[in-house]
Write a protein that holds these residues in place. Structure first.
Motif, PDB file in Angstrom:
ATOM      1  N   ALA A 278       0.930   3.281  -3.146  1.00 40.98           N
ATOM      2  CA  ALA A 278       1.550   3.772  -1.918  1.00 40.98           C
ATOM      3  C   ALA A 278       0.811   4.994  -1.368  1.00 40.98           C
ATOM      4  O   ALA A 278       0.679   5.152  -0.148  1.00 40.98           O
ATOM      5  N   THR A 279       0.314   5.839  -2.262  1.00 44.24           N
ATOM      6  CA  THR A 279      -0.388   7.044  -1.826  1.00 44.24           C
ATOM      7  C   THR A 279      -1.650   6.707  -1.049  1.00 44.24           C
ATOM      8  O   THR A 279      -1.971   7.343  -0.032  1.00 44.24           O
ATOM      9  N   PHE A 280      -2.375   5.704  -1.510  1.00 49.90           N
ATOM     10  CA  PHE A 280      -3.643   5.351  -0.877  1.00 49.90           C
ATOM     11  C   PHE A 280      -3.507   4.209   0.125  1.00 49.90           C
ATOM     12  O   PHE A 280      -4.512   3.686   0.602  1.00 49.90           O
ATOM     13  N   ASP A 281      -2.283   3.828   0.453  1.00 47.64           N
ATOM     14  CA  ASP A 281      -2.082   2.693   1.356  1.00 47.64           C
ATOM     15  C   ASP A 281      -2.409   3.005   2.814  1.00 47.64           C
ATOM     16  O   ASP A 281      -2.964   2.149   3.510  1.00 47.64           O
TER      17      ASP A 281
ATOM     18  N   ARG B 262      -7.078   5.459   2.602  1.00 49.09           N
ATOM     19  CA  ARG B 262      -7.627   4.412   1.741  1.00 49.09           C
ATOM     20  C   ARG B 262      -9.097   4.615   1.389  1.00 49.09           C
ATOM     21  O   ARG B 262      -9.502   4.324   0.251  1.00 49.09           O
ATOM     22  N   PRO B 263      -9.957   5.132   2.278  1.00 49.68           N
ATOM     23  CA  PRO B 263     -11.350   5.367   1.881  1.00 49.68           C
ATOM     24  C   PRO B 263     -11.503   6.316   0.695  1.00 49.68           C
ATOM     25  O   PRO B 263     -12.519   6.276  -0.005  1.00 49.68           O
ATOM     26  N   GLU B 264     -10.480   7.147   0.435  1.00 50.57           N
ATOM     27  CA  GLU B 264     -10.548   8.070  -0.691  1.00 50.57           C
ATOM     28  C   GLU B 264     -10.583   7.342  -2.040  1.00 50.57           C
ATOM     29  O   GLU B 264     -11.015   7.900  -3.049  1.00 50.57           O
ATOM     30  N   LEU B 265     -10.115   6.094  -2.057  1.00 52.65           N
ATOM     31  CA  LEU B 265     -10.167   5.325  -3.301  1.00 52.65           C
ATOM     32  C   LEU B 265     -11.592   5.231  -3.838  1.00 52.65           C
ATOM     33  O   LEU B 265     -11.818   5.219  -5.051  1.00 52.65           O
ATOM     34  N   ARG B 266     -12.556   5.133  -2.923  1.00 55.37           N
ATOM     35  CA  ARG B 266     -13.951   4.984  -3.333  1.00 55.37           C
ATOM     36  C   ARG B 266     -14.575   6.299  -3.790  1.00 55.37           C
ATOM     37  O   ARG B 266     -15.709   6.310  -4.258  1.00 55.37           O
TER      38      ARG B 266
END
Length: 354
Positions: free
Chosen positions: A198-201, A206-210
């Motif tokens: 939910a935080t990275f949704d 979402r680009p922070e996931l990478r």
């Protein structure tokens, strides 16, 4: 409120006699009131040590609406050479005309260790045909589980029950090649995985996931398997290439996995303060300077966020924990579903093993 409608007992009996008694009892209850019908969703076969059978019965009573239709408990007494059995049919205390009262059956078969290698010959006549069958052996008894794999479609396990996380992960992978595995250690991490997702949704985040640069997970000293599975989930979803972690002092395990842009530092820390199984906290940091933490707390998970600009936020996510009874109930529910994320996470967790 449920009431026991009928109980049948026998000593030195056999599976055929138990099955016949169940059929006769169900017919009798239905003749007395046609509104009573047997629930027909799931068979649950439990293989337990006799001395702990009361504890397991208490856990099963607290699963609520996810109670299986027919529960077959194989209570193992090492010295026993014959079979004793108790069959119980329970349902609601009253069924009004036009209503339906669901009946649930429980069969307790007292057996010995000598029966475990061929336990399928005892259980086969007792399961309701055309229903999914789930096997749960909370006290080990791998030999009994293996004998039931041709009969069952699901194995319910708990990877934190094994004192060696590596053995638990390997055993789960071995089972998953033959049946669908529901792992309670995996289900304990569900609220944590949901909050991370939910935080990275949002599209802006979402680009922070990478750019995740480090993952720290704090866990109950006996729940390293849950921590490994959570890292395995992140790795499988984000295409990280895993390498074995290294054991350090104090039970800490750490190392690096390889993302597309950078290495990700992984650290698993036992938390002796935690009194229940599972995770106590996690921290994710990104190369952009964001830090996101979750900590177990009263009433839910305590979340913390900060970034390089000095922005800080703290809030509580209410109702995240379901307790051990809720975890077991969810495990029984998951037996009827198919979680496509567990197997990849399990494979990644295996590659993290020291």
């Amino acid at each position: 409120m449920a009431t026991v409608d009928t109980v049948w007992r026998a000593s030195d009996t056999n599976p055929g006699a138990i099955d016949a008694a169940l059929r006769a009892a169900l017919s009798q209850v239905h003749r007395e009131n046609a509104g009573y019908v047997p629930a027909r969703v799931l068979n649950l076969v439990c293989v337990v040590d006799k001395q702990y059978s009361g504890e397991i019965a208490n856990r099963l009573r607290r699963v609520g609406r996810y109670h299986p239709s027919r529960t077959i408990v194989c209570s193992v007494d090492p010295k026993r050479t014959t079979l004793d059995a108790v069959a119980t049919i329970a349902g609601p205390s009253e069924v009004r005309e036009g209503d339906i009262g669901l009946l649930r059956e429980t069969v307790v078969v007292e057996c010995g260790e000598r029966h475990l290698r061929h336990l399928d010959s005892i259980v086969d006549p007792l399961v309701v045909t055309d229903l999914l069958t789930c096997v749960w052996a909370p006290h080990g008894h791998h030999e009994a589980v293996d004998s039931l794999l041709d009969l069952a479609q699901i194995v319910l396990t708990d990877s934190v029950d094994d004192p060696e996380p590596a053995d638990a992960i390997h055993r789960a992978r071995q089972l998953s090649e033959k049946v669908y595995v529901v792992d309670l250690a995996w289900l304990r991490s569900t609220p944590w995985r949901e909050r991370i997702a939910a935080t990275f949704d949002p599209d802006t985040v979402r680009p922070e996931l990478r750019t995740i640069s480090s993952v720290t997970i704090r866990h109950h000293p006996d729940s390293a398997a849950s921590a490994l599975l959570l890292v395995g989930w992140l790795a499988s979803r984000l295409d990280w290439r895993c390498a074995p972690l290294m054991a350090q002092r104090g039970g800490v395990t750490e190392g690096s996995v390889h993302a597309r842009r950078q290495d990700v530092r992984v650290r698993l820390e036992p938390d002796p303060r935690l009194q229940v199984r599972g995770l106590s906290g996690l921290t994710l940091a990104t190369a952009s300077g964001r830090t996101y933490s979750l900590e177990r707390g009263p009433g839910g998970l305590r979340a913390h966020f900060e970034n390089r600009r000095g922005e800080v936020r703290d809030w509580t996510i209410l109702g995240a924990s379901r307790g051990e009874a809720g975890i077991l109930g969810e495990g029984i529910r998951q037996a009827l579903l198919r979680d496509q994320t567990y197997a990849p996470a399990l494979a990644a967790a295996a590659s993290l093993l020291p």
